[in-house]
Scaffold this motif. Structure first.
Motif, PDB file in Angstrom:
ATOM      1  N   ALA A   1     118.725  51.856  36.352  1.00 26.00           N
ATOM      2  CA  ALA A   1     117.397  52.371  36.339  1.00 26.00           C
ATOM      3  C   ALA A   1     116.626  51.711  35.194  1.00 26.00           C
ATOM      4  CB  ALA A   1     117.468  53.917  36.619  1.00 26.00           C
ATOM      5  N   ASN A   2     115.271  52.147  35.351  1.00 25.44           N
ATOM      6  CA  ASN A   2     114.317  51.714  34.325  1.00 25.44           C
ATOM      7  C   ASN A   2     114.135  52.679  33.418  1.00 25.44           C
ATOM      8  OD1 ASN A   2     112.457  50.282  32.972  1.00 25.44           O
ATOM      9  ND2 ASN A   2     110.782  50.927  34.309  1.00 25.44           N
ATOM     10  N   VAL A   3     115.361  52.665  32.376  1.00 26.70           N
ATOM     11  CA  VAL A   3     115.293  53.906  31.433  1.00 26.70           C
ATOM     12  C   VAL A   3     115.508  53.145  29.988  1.00 26.70           C
ATOM     13  CG1 VAL A   3     115.986  55.796  32.937  1.00 26.70           C
ATOM     14  CG2 VAL A   3     117.671  54.056  31.684  1.00 26.70           C
ATOM     15  N   SER A   4     115.067  53.953  29.109  1.00 25.59           N
ATOM     16  CA  SER A   4     114.985  53.473  27.712  1.00 25.59           C
ATOM     17  C   SER A   4     115.865  54.371  26.767  1.00 25.59           C
ATOM     18  CB  SER A   4     113.690  53.141  26.904  1.00 25.59           C
ATOM     19  OG  SER A   4     112.955  54.110  26.982  1.00 25.59           O
ATOM     20  N   LEU A   5     116.654  54.022  25.775  1.00 25.88           N
ATOM     21  CA  LEU A   5     117.533  54.868  25.000  1.00 25.88           C
ATOM     22  C   LEU A   5     116.403  55.582  23.800  1.00 25.88           C
ATOM     23  CD1 LEU A   5     119.967  55.481  23.831  1.00 25.88           C
ATOM     24  CD2 LEU A   5     119.955  53.745  22.329  1.00 25.88           C
ATOM     25  N   VAL A   6     116.544  56.934  23.822  1.00 21.78           N
ATOM     26  CA  VAL A   6     115.804  57.523  22.762  1.00 21.78           C
ATOM     27  C   VAL A   6     116.691  57.668  21.420  1.00 21.78           C
ATOM     28  CG1 VAL A   6     114.639  59.933  22.129  1.00 21.78           C
ATOM     29  CG2 VAL A   6     114.349  58.923  24.415  1.00 21.78           C
TER      30      VAL A   6
ATOM     31  N   LEU B   1     132.415  63.909  19.977  1.00 20.84           N
ATOM     32  CA  LEU B   1     131.400  64.248  20.843  1.00 20.84           C
ATOM     33  C   LEU B   1     130.123  63.153  20.730  1.00 20.84           C
ATOM     34  CD1 LEU B   1     131.306  68.099  21.264  1.00 20.84           C
ATOM     35  CD2 LEU B   1     132.190  66.532  22.903  1.00 20.84           C
ATOM     36  N   ILE B   2     129.797  62.436  21.386  1.00 23.15           N
ATOM     37  CA  ILE B   2     128.462  61.754  21.466  1.00 23.15           C
ATOM     38  C   ILE B   2     127.569  61.995  22.584  1.00 23.15           C
ATOM     39  CG2 ILE B   2     127.817  59.141  21.348  1.00 23.15           C
ATOM     40  CD1 ILE B   2     129.953  59.840  19.511  1.00 23.15           C
ATOM     41  N   THR B   3     126.164  62.230  22.219  1.00 22.78           N
ATOM     42  CA  THR B   3     125.138  62.516  23.253  1.00 22.78           C
ATOM     43  C   THR B   3     124.393  61.381  23.235  1.00 22.78           C
ATOM     44  OG1 THR B   3     125.386  64.957  22.841  1.00 22.78           O
ATOM     45  CG2 THR B   3     123.190  64.036  23.895  1.00 22.78           C
ATOM     46  N   VAL B   4     124.107  60.827  24.530  1.00 22.08           N
ATOM     47  CA  VAL B   4     123.228  59.738  24.701  1.00 22.08           C
ATOM     48  C   VAL B   4     121.931  60.384  25.353  1.00 22.08           C
ATOM     49  CG1 VAL B   4     122.922  57.533  26.166  1.00 22.08           C
ATOM     50  CG2 VAL B   4     124.981  58.185  25.125  1.00 22.08           C
ATOM     51  N   ILE B   5     120.766  59.986  24.748  1.00 18.78           N
ATOM     52  CA  ILE B   5     119.362  60.476  25.376  1.00 18.78           C
ATOM     53  C   ILE B   5     118.754  59.322  25.809  1.00 18.78           C
ATOM     54  CG2 ILE B   5     117.660  61.898  24.624  1.00 18.78           C
ATOM     55  CD1 ILE B   5     119.142  63.096  22.284  1.00 18.78           C
ATOM     56  N   ILE B   6     118.178  59.377  27.189  1.00 19.72           N
ATOM     57  CA  ILE B   6     117.440  58.549  27.662  1.00 19.72           C
ATOM     58  C   ILE B   6     116.112  58.986  28.219  1.00 19.72           C
ATOM     59  CG2 ILE B   6     119.301  56.970  28.284  1.00 19.72           C
ATOM     60  CD1 ILE B   6     118.826  58.099  31.034  1.00 19.72           C
ATOM     61  N   GLU B   7     115.058  58.222  28.450  1.00 15.62           N
ATOM     62  CA  GLU B   7     113.949  58.680  28.929  1.00 15.62           C
ATOM     63  C   GLU B   7     113.346  57.618  29.930  1.00 15.62           C
ATOM     64  OE1 GLU B   7     110.683  58.934  26.026  1.00 15.62           O
ATOM     65  OE2 GLU B   7     110.854  56.906  25.427  1.00 15.62           O
ATOM     66  N   GLY B   8     112.368  58.143  30.890  1.00 19.13           N
ATOM     67  CA  GLY B   8     111.786  57.288  31.985  1.00 19.13           C
ATOM     68  C   GLY B   8     111.247  58.135  32.734  1.00 19.13           C
ATOM     69  N   ASP B   9     110.790  57.641  34.002  1.00 12.48           N
ATOM     70  CA  ASP B   9     110.420  58.310  35.258  1.00 12.48           C
ATOM     71  C   ASP B   9     111.582  59.395  35.581  1.00 12.48           C
ATOM     72  OD1 ASP B   9     108.090  56.978  35.265  1.00 12.48           O
ATOM     73  OD2 ASP B   9     108.532  55.536  36.646  1.00 12.48           O
ATOM     74  N   VAL B  10     110.886  60.495  36.149  1.00 17.00           N
ATOM     75  CA  VAL B  10     111.910  61.565  36.318  1.00 17.00           C
ATOM     76  C   VAL B  10     113.001  60.826  37.593  1.00 17.00           C
ATOM     77  CG1 VAL B  10     112.224  63.829  38.003  1.00 17.00           C
ATOM     78  CG2 VAL B  10     110.222  63.587  36.382  1.00 17.00           C
ATOM     79  N   ALA B  11     112.498  60.043  38.725  1.00 21.47           N
ATOM     80  CA  ALA B  11     113.500  59.413  39.553  1.00 21.47           C
ATOM     81  C   ALA B  11     114.467  58.638  38.805  1.00 21.47           C
ATOM     82  CB  ALA B  11     112.916  58.915  40.851  1.00 21.47           C
ATOM     83  N   ALA B  12     114.098  57.905  37.900  1.00 19.65           N
ATOM     84  CA  ALA B  12     115.052  56.754  37.363  1.00 19.65           C
ATOM     85  C   ALA B  12     115.792  57.424  36.273  1.00 19.65           C
ATOM     86  CB  ALA B  12     113.993  55.945  36.456  1.00 19.65           C
TER      87      ALA B  12
END
Length: 87
Positions: free
Chosen positions: A26-31, A40-51
């Motif tokens: 999906a069209n998301v980007s890494l925060v 433990l590793i946490t990955v945080i992404i952002e983008g449109d709700v559906a994506a």
């Protein structure tokens, strides 16, 4: 910030595999990628709700390719603006 998605895994390799799959799905980007401790590793992404929702669903299964363990996954649609300070 329209939505944020979080995936927490045990192991860096699993987190990177999940991030790669999410970015391709999906069209998301890494925060950020946070090392919480004890593996433990946490990955945080952002983008449109559906994506973000689609990406997190893909990421929830992708970690198994790397032999890791999924600890948690969450999508926060339309997060409060103050949340950005924490991230």
């Amino acid at each position: 910030m329209k939505a944020i998605g979080l995936i927490e895994t045990r192991g860096l390799t699993a987190a990177v595999a999940a991030l790669d799959s999410m970015a391709k799905a999906a069209n998301v980007s890494l925060v950020d990628l946070k090392r919480v401790g004890s593996g433990l590793i946490t990955v945080i992404i952002e983008g449109d709700v559906a994506a973000v929702t689609a990406a997190v669903e893909v990421g929830k299964t992708a970690h198994t390719v790397a032999g890791g363990e999924l600890v948690s996954a969450n999508v926060i649609p339309r997060p409060h603006s103050e949340l950005r300070k924490i991230l």
